[in-house]
Scaffold this active site. Sequence first.
Site, short mmCIF file in Angstrom:
data_model
loop_
_atom_site.label_atom_id
_atom_site.label_comp_id
_atom_site.label_asym_id
_atom_site.label_seq_id
_atom_site.Cartn_x
_atom_site.Cartn_y
_atom_site.Cartn_z
N SER A 47 1.12 47.94 -9.48
CA SER A 47 1.16 48.09 -10.94
C SER A 47 2.38 48.90 -11.38
O SER A 47 2.70 48.94 -12.57
CB SER A 47 -0.13 48.70 -11.48
OG SER A 47 -0.27 50.04 -11.08
N HIS A 48 3.05 49.58 -10.44
CA HIS A 48 4.25 50.34 -10.81
C HIS A 48 5.42 50.07 -9.87
O HIS A 48 6.29 50.91 -9.68
CB HIS A 48 3.91 51.84 -10.93
CG HIS A 48 3.07 52.09 -12.15
ND1 HIS A 48 1.71 51.87 -12.15
CD2 HIS A 48 3.39 52.48 -13.41
CE1 HIS A 48 1.23 52.12 -13.36
NE2 HIS A 48 2.23 52.49 -14.14
N ARG A 52 7.60 46.27 -12.86
CA ARG A 52 8.02 47.10 -14.00
C ARG A 52 9.48 46.87 -14.40
O ARG A 52 9.91 47.35 -15.45
CB ARG A 52 7.83 48.57 -13.67
CG ARG A 52 6.37 48.98 -13.56
CD ARG A 52 5.75 49.20 -14.92
NE ARG A 52 4.29 49.31 -14.83
CZ ARG A 52 3.49 49.48 -15.86
NH1 ARG A 52 3.98 49.56 -17.07
NH2 ARG A 52 2.19 49.57 -15.70
N PHE A 122 7.67 54.94 -17.55
CA PHE A 122 6.82 53.80 -17.17
C PHE A 122 6.29 53.94 -15.76
O PHE A 122 5.63 53.04 -15.25
CB PHE A 122 7.61 52.49 -17.29
CG PHE A 122 8.74 52.40 -16.30
CD1 PHE A 122 8.49 51.99 -15.00
CD2 PHE A 122 10.03 52.73 -16.67
CE1 PHE A 122 9.54 51.92 -14.07
CE2 PHE A 122 11.06 52.66 -15.76
CZ PHE A 122 10.82 52.26 -14.45
N ALA A 181 -4.72 56.96 -13.75
CA ALA A 181 -4.83 56.84 -15.19
C ALA A 181 -6.15 57.50 -15.59
O ALA A 181 -7.11 57.49 -14.82
CB ALA A 181 -4.85 55.36 -15.59
N GLU A 189 -2.68 47.08 -14.61
CA GLU A 189 -3.68 46.26 -13.90
C GLU A 189 -4.21 45.14 -14.80
O GLU A 189 -4.48 44.04 -14.33
CB GLU A 189 -4.86 47.13 -13.44
CG GLU A 189 -4.53 48.07 -12.29
CD GLU A 189 -4.26 47.34 -10.98
OE1 GLU A 189 -4.66 46.17 -10.83
OE2 GLU A 189 -3.63 47.96 -10.11
N ARG A 310 -4.45 55.38 1.69
CA ARG A 310 -4.09 53.95 1.67
C ARG A 310 -2.60 53.80 1.43
O ARG A 310 -1.92 53.02 2.08
CB ARG A 310 -4.89 53.25 0.55
CG ARG A 310 -4.51 51.79 0.32
CD ARG A 310 -4.85 51.33 -1.09
NE ARG A 310 -4.06 52.03 -2.11
CZ ARG A 310 -2.84 51.66 -2.50
NH1 ARG A 310 -2.25 50.61 -1.97
NH2 ARG A 310 -2.18 52.36 -3.41
P1 NDP Z 1 -6.15 53.98 -8.74
O1 NDP Z 1 -7.50 53.92 -9.32
O2 NDP Z 1 -5.62 52.80 -8.04
O3 NDP Z 1 -6.02 55.20 -7.72
C1 NDP Z 1 -6.23 56.52 -8.13
C2 NDP Z 1 -6.12 57.52 -7.02
O4 NDP Z 1 -7.36 57.52 -6.31
C3 NDP Z 1 -5.04 57.25 -5.98
O5 NDP Z 1 -4.50 58.49 -5.60
C4 NDP Z 1 -5.83 56.58 -4.85
O6 NDP Z 1 -5.25 56.72 -3.56
C5 NDP Z 1 -7.14 57.31 -4.92
N1 NDP Z 1 -8.27 56.53 -4.40
C6 NDP Z 1 -8.59 55.25 -4.68
N2 NDP Z 1 -9.70 54.90 -4.01
C7 NDP Z 1 -10.09 56.00 -3.29
C8 NDP Z 1 -11.16 56.27 -2.39
N3 NDP Z 1 -12.06 55.34 -2.10
N4 NDP Z 1 -11.23 57.50 -1.85
C9 NDP Z 1 -10.31 58.45 -2.13
N5 NDP Z 1 -9.28 58.25 -2.97
C10 NDP Z 1 -9.17 57.03 -3.54
O7 NDP Z 1 -5.12 54.45 -9.89
P2 NDP Z 1 -4.96 53.96 -11.38
O8 NDP Z 1 -5.06 52.47 -11.47
O9 NDP Z 1 -5.80 54.77 -12.27
O10 NDP Z 1 -3.41 54.37 -11.61
C11 NDP Z 1 -2.39 53.73 -10.85
C12 NDP Z 1 -1.05 54.31 -11.17
O11 NDP Z 1 -0.70 54.07 -12.52
C13 NDP Z 1 -0.90 55.83 -10.98
O12 NDP Z 1 0.12 56.04 -10.04
C14 NDP Z 1 -0.51 56.37 -12.35
O13 NDP Z 1 0.44 57.43 -12.33
C15 NDP Z 1 0.10 55.15 -12.98
N6 NDP Z 1 0.03 55.21 -14.44
C16 NDP Z 1 1.16 55.55 -15.13
C17 NDP Z 1 1.12 55.63 -16.50
C18 NDP Z 1 2.32 56.05 -17.28
O14 NDP Z 1 2.23 56.18 -18.50
N7 NDP Z 1 3.46 56.31 -16.68
C19 NDP Z 1 -0.10 55.36 -17.25
C20 NDP Z 1 -1.23 55.07 -16.41
C21 NDP Z 1 -1.15 54.98 -15.06
P3 NDP Z 1 -4.54 55.43 -2.86
O15 NDP Z 1 -3.30 55.18 -3.65
O16 NDP Z 1 -4.27 55.88 -1.46
O17 NDP Z 1 -5.51 54.31 -2.94
O1 PYC Z 2 -0.13 51.23 -16.43
O2 PYC Z 2 -1.16 52.23 -18.09
C1 PYC Z 2 -0.13 51.92 -17.49
C2 PYC Z 2 1.16 52.39 -18.00
C3 PYC Z 2 1.47 52.72 -19.27
C4 PYC Z 2 2.78 53.11 -19.26
C5 PYC Z 2 3.24 53.01 -17.98
N1 PYC Z 2 2.22 52.58 -17.21
#
Ligand code: NDP
Ligand code: PYC
Length: 339
Positions: A47-48, A52, A122, A181, A189, A310
């Site tokens: 997703s990133h 992007r 982003f 997030a 996603e 992971r």
């Molecule tokens: P996920 O739900 O995929 O993962 C969240 C965290 O939980 C990760 O560190 C992941 O580790 C961990 N995790 C997942 N499953 C388990 C488990 N079973 N046990 C222990 N830990 C676990 O993340 P999101 O979809 O919420 O977010 C993804 C990305 O999007 C992030 O990097 C975030 O910074 C980015 N984002 C950026 C935004 C922006 O504005 N710039 C806005 C929103 C999100 P692992 O990776 O090892 O699975």
């Molecule tokens: O995945 O939610 C997201 C996001 C918003 C801005 C950058 N990533």
Amino acid sequence: MTQTSRLTIADLHQRVDAIFRKAGLNAQQAGALARVIVAGERDACKSHGIYRIEGALRTVKAGKVKPDAVPELDLNQGSAIVRVDAKGGFANPAFELGLPAFAERARALGLAALVINDCSHFSALWPEVEAVTGQGLAALVMCPSYATVAPTGGSKPLLGTNPFAFGWPRPDHAPYVFDFATSVAARGELELHRRAGKPLPEGWAIDADGHPTTDPEAALAGAMLPFGGHKGSAIGTMIELLAGIMIGDLTSPEVLDYLGTTTLAPMHGELIIALSPEAFAAGRPGNPFARAENLFESIVGQGARLPSQRRFAARAKSEAEGIALTAAEMEQLGRLLEK
Ligand code: NDP
Ligand code: PYC
């Protein structure tokens, strides 16, 4: 079976950097963006990752980010707050500029904050968390986004997907890092599900009338939901306060007003806090790093996994075998290079 190619990390970096240079980004902006996008792809954070690139290019084309920005560091001598004005460019080069002084300040004072203002953002937050833990410091990182998430009990987009990340340095291991997030899932996603023609899991989103939906199109037109109900809603609000209002930058609804769309990268600020475990634990019994290892061992000892495990496994595979890309992704890179 989907055909895959494998590129070395250096090869993918060179291609992504070249795409951004061709689009008019200066070397500082293009290099920092390529590093964070390639890191996402390397660690299987689709997703990133390279997905992007097109959003960043659209944002440049729309004039909503300055491709030739040169961020400025304000050392704010003697204070725990180091500030970088991104000058309307991307957040990543601003972070790279501020990191050395910020880490030095956190070591000297026990804690410090890096404030980034006026940046287009982003990316995932874990590359920044890892840069701070790499300095032997614990890290908290957060930023708003644009209004796409309904507060619990509400039905209209207001909060951002507001990512929140934490890291703890581990002397003999990869750091403990979580990064998520504060919505049930990142907005990226939703877009990936829409592209793949796949329904969303239940509980991710509501449609424009406030009804639960698993249709990505309806969800994109409606609102996402906070993770953990009222708890995620409150943490998302805290991020609006600390990393928007407190640092004198835009909140998620203000970002949406400014951009008028969620198809471009949002422009706002970012807050990064570094803490020295040695300084906080000074004079208290036990070594904080050794005690943390006991905690991690107890978690893993129950059969649970640590966050980022992971991701680190995916990184090791990419480093050994190259980064796997589908034929469609290779075609996308080729097309963007030729543009
Ligand atoms: P996920 O739900 O995929 O993962 C969240 C965290 O939980 C990760 O560190 C992941 O580790 C961990 N995790 C997942 N499953 C388990 C488990 N079973 N046990 C222990 N830990 C676990 O993340 P999101 O979809 O919420 O977010 C993804 C990305 O999007 C992030 O990097 C975030 O910074 C980015 N984002 C950026 C935004 C922006 O504005 N710039 C806005 C929103 C999100 P692992 O990776 O090892 O699975
Ligand atoms: O995945 O939610 C997201 C996001 C918003 C801005 C950058 N990533």
